[in-house]
Enzyme design. Sequence first.
Site, PDB file in Angstrom:
ATOM      1  N   CYS A 131     -26.815  -1.240 -49.789  1.00 53.21           N
ATOM      2  CA  CYS A 131     -26.673  -0.879 -48.189  1.00 53.21           C
ATOM      3  C   CYS A 131     -26.052  -1.700 -47.345  1.00 53.21           C
ATOM      4  O   CYS A 131     -25.190  -1.183 -46.398  1.00 53.21           O
ATOM      5  CB  CYS A 131     -28.191  -0.785 -47.849  1.00 53.21           C
ATOM      6  N   TRP A 132     -25.989  -2.969 -47.461  1.00 53.07           N
ATOM      7  CA  TRP A 132     -24.880  -3.997 -46.819  1.00 53.07           C
ATOM      8  C   TRP A 132     -23.497  -3.631 -47.398  1.00 53.07           C
ATOM      9  O   TRP A 132     -22.539  -3.911 -46.510  1.00 53.07           O
ATOM     10  CB  TRP A 132     -25.546  -5.193 -46.826  1.00 53.07           C
TER      11      TRP A 132
END
Length: 246
Positions: A131-132
């Site tokens: 996600c990052w």
Amino acid sequence: MSKTSGKTAKRSPEAQRARQIQTRQRQQAKTARSVHEARRDPSRRPVIVGVLVTVLAVTVLYLIYQGSQGKQNTATGGGSGFKHVAGQPGIGTAAPAFTLTSDTGKQVSLADFRGKNVLLYFQEGLSCQPCWDQIRDLEQNKAALTGAGVTEVVSITTDPATLIGQKVSDEKLSTPVLSDPDLAVSRAYQANSYGMMGDMRDGHSFILVGPDGTIRWRADYGGAPDYTMFLPTQKVLADLTAERIP
């Protein structure tokens, strides 16, 4: 949680059907044993009947759940090749208002972006490195996003703002990441319906809010069975271009 070609924990339709068949076979075998025991010992029949009813109910609920998961991930179209749905509130409806604490400790509201096209990115949070990586990929493709008419990108997740701030600093990111610890905003957008952690965290949802506060495009990629937690920005833009409304 690992990232493999943009998808994790993928289970093919054939594997789902095989699992369902195995489940039915196990339940049938258990039922046969119960009937055999009831015939040998009539006094146990009321208990056996209760067990059979429970087993049948569990089996039906399981099959309904599997069916709903399959429907949830029917592709809405677009050109990315990544399965997704457009949840609710959907395209053409007003985006729910919110004010949340950002990674810098400031209060950020949806109203702050009035007059702009802001892309909301709901994501799973600290435990989801892909996600990052997604945020980093969005930042690296800022020119492409601008070319597609996206003025701002804002991410929302459920971890505390202080921990988010540390993660943003460690990852050297500049995108605002907002904290929604009680999931009030996530539930308002139903973004917590597509994650690997049930409804406790968000999945991988993109929602484009137009200058007038109307949702112009939505894509929820994080649902079963694929649990997509990363896709290249160009793939995001392929779907956005094909599916957005003016």
